[in-house]
Structure formats: C-alpha cells, structure tokens
Design a protein around this motif. Structure first.
Motif, mmCIF file in Angstrom:
data_model
loop_
_atom_site.group_PDB
_atom_site.id
_atom_site.type_symbol
_atom_site.label_atom_id
_atom_site.label_comp_id
_atom_site.label_asym_id
_atom_site.label_seq_id
_atom_site.Cartn_x
_atom_site.Cartn_y
_atom_site.Cartn_z
ATOM 1 N N THR A 170 42.960 -21.677 17.377
ATOM 2 C CA THR A 170 43.344 -21.125 18.671
ATOM 3 C C THR A 170 44.361 -20.013 18.493
ATOM 4 O O THR A 170 44.243 -18.956 19.093
ATOM 5 N N VAL A 171 45.356 -20.226 17.652
ATOM 6 C CA VAL A 171 46.355 -19.192 17.392
ATOM 7 C C VAL A 171 45.687 -17.976 16.769
ATOM 8 O O VAL A 171 45.993 -16.842 17.117
ATOM 9 N N GLY A 172 44.753 -18.186 15.860
ATOM 10 C CA GLY A 172 44.027 -17.081 15.243
ATOM 11 C C GLY A 172 43.274 -16.258 16.270
ATOM 12 O O GLY A 172 43.284 -15.034 16.231
ATOM 13 N N ARG A 173 42.630 -16.919 17.206
ATOM 14 C CA ARG A 173 41.911 -16.194 18.257
ATOM 15 C C ARG A 173 42.873 -15.390 19.117
ATOM 16 O O ARG A 173 42.586 -14.270 19.487
ATOM 17 N N ARG A 174 44.004 -15.987 19.458
ATOM 18 C CA ARG A 174 44.994 -15.274 20.273
ATOM 19 C C ARG A 174 45.528 -14.062 19.538
ATOM 20 O O ARG A 174 45.690 -13.012 20.131
ATOM 21 N N SER A 175 45.807 -14.202 18.252
ATOM 22 C CA SER A 175 46.385 -13.082 17.509
ATOM 23 C C SER A 175 45.400 -11.922 17.421
ATOM 24 O O SER A 175 45.803 -10.774 17.405
ATOM 25 N N ARG A 176 44.106 -12.181 17.363
ATOM 26 C CA ARG A 176 43.121 -11.107 17.302
ATOM 27 C C ARG A 176 43.135 -10.264 18.563
ATOM 28 O O ARG A 176 42.789 -9.098 18.527
ATOM 29 N N ARG A 177 43.538 -10.846 19.681
ATOM 30 C CA ARG A 177 43.612 -10.079 20.929
ATOM 31 C C ARG A 177 44.723 -9.033 20.867
ATOM 32 O O ARG A 177 44.748 -8.128 21.673
ATOM 33 N N LEU A 178 45.641 -9.176 19.934
ATOM 34 C CA LEU A 178 46.742 -8.231 19.814
ATOM 35 C C LEU A 178 46.358 -6.997 18.994
ATOM 36 O O LEU A 178 47.126 -6.069 18.887
ATOM 37 N N PHE A 179 45.177 -6.997 18.411
ATOM 38 C CA PHE A 179 44.733 -5.859 17.629
ATOM 39 C C PHE A 179 44.175 -4.783 18.550
ATOM 40 O O PHE A 179 43.716 -5.067 19.650
ATOM 41 N N ASP A 180 44.205 -3.542 18.078
ATOM 42 C CA ASP A 180 43.780 -2.410 18.899
ATOM 43 C C ASP A 180 42.298 -2.088 18.762
ATOM 44 O O ASP A 180 41.654 -1.726 19.720
ATOM 45 N N ILE A 181 41.771 -2.203 17.536
ATOM 46 C CA ILE A 181 40.391 -1.777 17.285
ATOM 47 C C ILE A 181 39.657 -2.824 16.463
ATOM 48 O O ILE A 181 40.196 -3.384 15.519
ATOM 49 N N PHE A 182 38.412 -3.068 16.854
ATOM 50 C CA PHE A 182 37.505 -3.927 16.103
ATOM 51 C C PHE A 182 36.557 -2.991 15.353
ATOM 52 O O PHE A 182 35.981 -2.069 15.944
ATOM 53 N N VAL A 183 36.408 -3.201 14.049
ATOM 54 C CA VAL A 183 35.548 -2.359 13.217
ATOM 55 C C VAL A 183 34.453 -3.229 12.614
ATOM 56 O O VAL A 183 34.744 -4.268 12.020
ATOM 57 N N ALA A 184 33.209 -2.806 12.772
ATOM 58 C CA ALA A 184 32.064 -3.555 12.228
ATOM 59 C C ALA A 184 31.253 -2.639 11.315
ATOM 60 O O ALA A 184 31.501 -1.441 11.238
#
Length: 106
Positions: free
Chosen positions: A9-23
């Motif tokens: 859950t903490v990991g999912r929350r922390s990902r929301r703090l990132f600016d860009i998703f790169v695939a």
C-alpha cells in the motif's frame, strides 16, 4: 501478512508522487542511464525501475520524479524520446489531493 500488505500500500501511494511514468524501456537500459537521459530536461530526484524477482530483469517501465513542474513540461514537450533505438512511451502522472481521492472512491 499484514506487514506485507502495508508495504504494498505504501509503495502504491509513493508512486503517485512521481511526475512521469515511462514504458517500453529496452531491457539493456539501467536506472542510471535513465537518470542521465532525463537529467537533460532538469533535476531528476528519483528514478524507480522495478525488477522481476523471478527473472532478474527490470519490468520495462519506471517512474521519474523531477524537482519542478517546469522540468516535467520540458520532458513532455520533446517527442519522441528514444533510448538505444527504442521509442519510450511517457505519461504524466496526475497528482490528486487526498480529499479528491476520497470523494472519488465513495
């Protein structure tokens, strides 16, 4: 078991703090190379490149955190982004306030 759930859950929350998703990141590219590439657009605070425990390879996507919104816009204005001959797919992460997330889930 509860501890593992809390970590996820903490990991999912922390990902929301990132600016860009790169695939679509090539297998041969490392987090260091990603930081170096994206630092031409601004100060990269963090690059999170998850790995698959079973295979030992990264999962071909990452999250990038920049210092300012202007730096994020610098990245998004350039298209295409190409590393080792492969075009990266970028998506801006939308930051929501906690009050907005709660109202959407209700």
């Amino acid at each position: 078991m509860a501890a593992a759930s809390a970590v996820r859950t903490v990991g999912r929350r922390s990902r929301r703090l990132f600016d860009i998703f790169v695939a679509e990141i090539p297998w041969t590219v490392s987090s260091k190379e990603l930081k170096e590439y994206f630092s031409q657009f601004g100060s990269v605070q963090r690059c999170q490149l998850p790995f698959n425990r079973d295979t030992g390879f990264h999962r071909r996507y990452c999250w990038i955190k920049f210092s300012t919104p202007e730096e994020v816009q610098n990245v998004l204005q350039k298209d295409p982004h190409i590393l080792e001959g492969s075009k990266l797919a970028l998506k801006q992460q939308i930051r929501r306030r906690r009050s907005q997330r709660r109202s959407q889930s209700e």
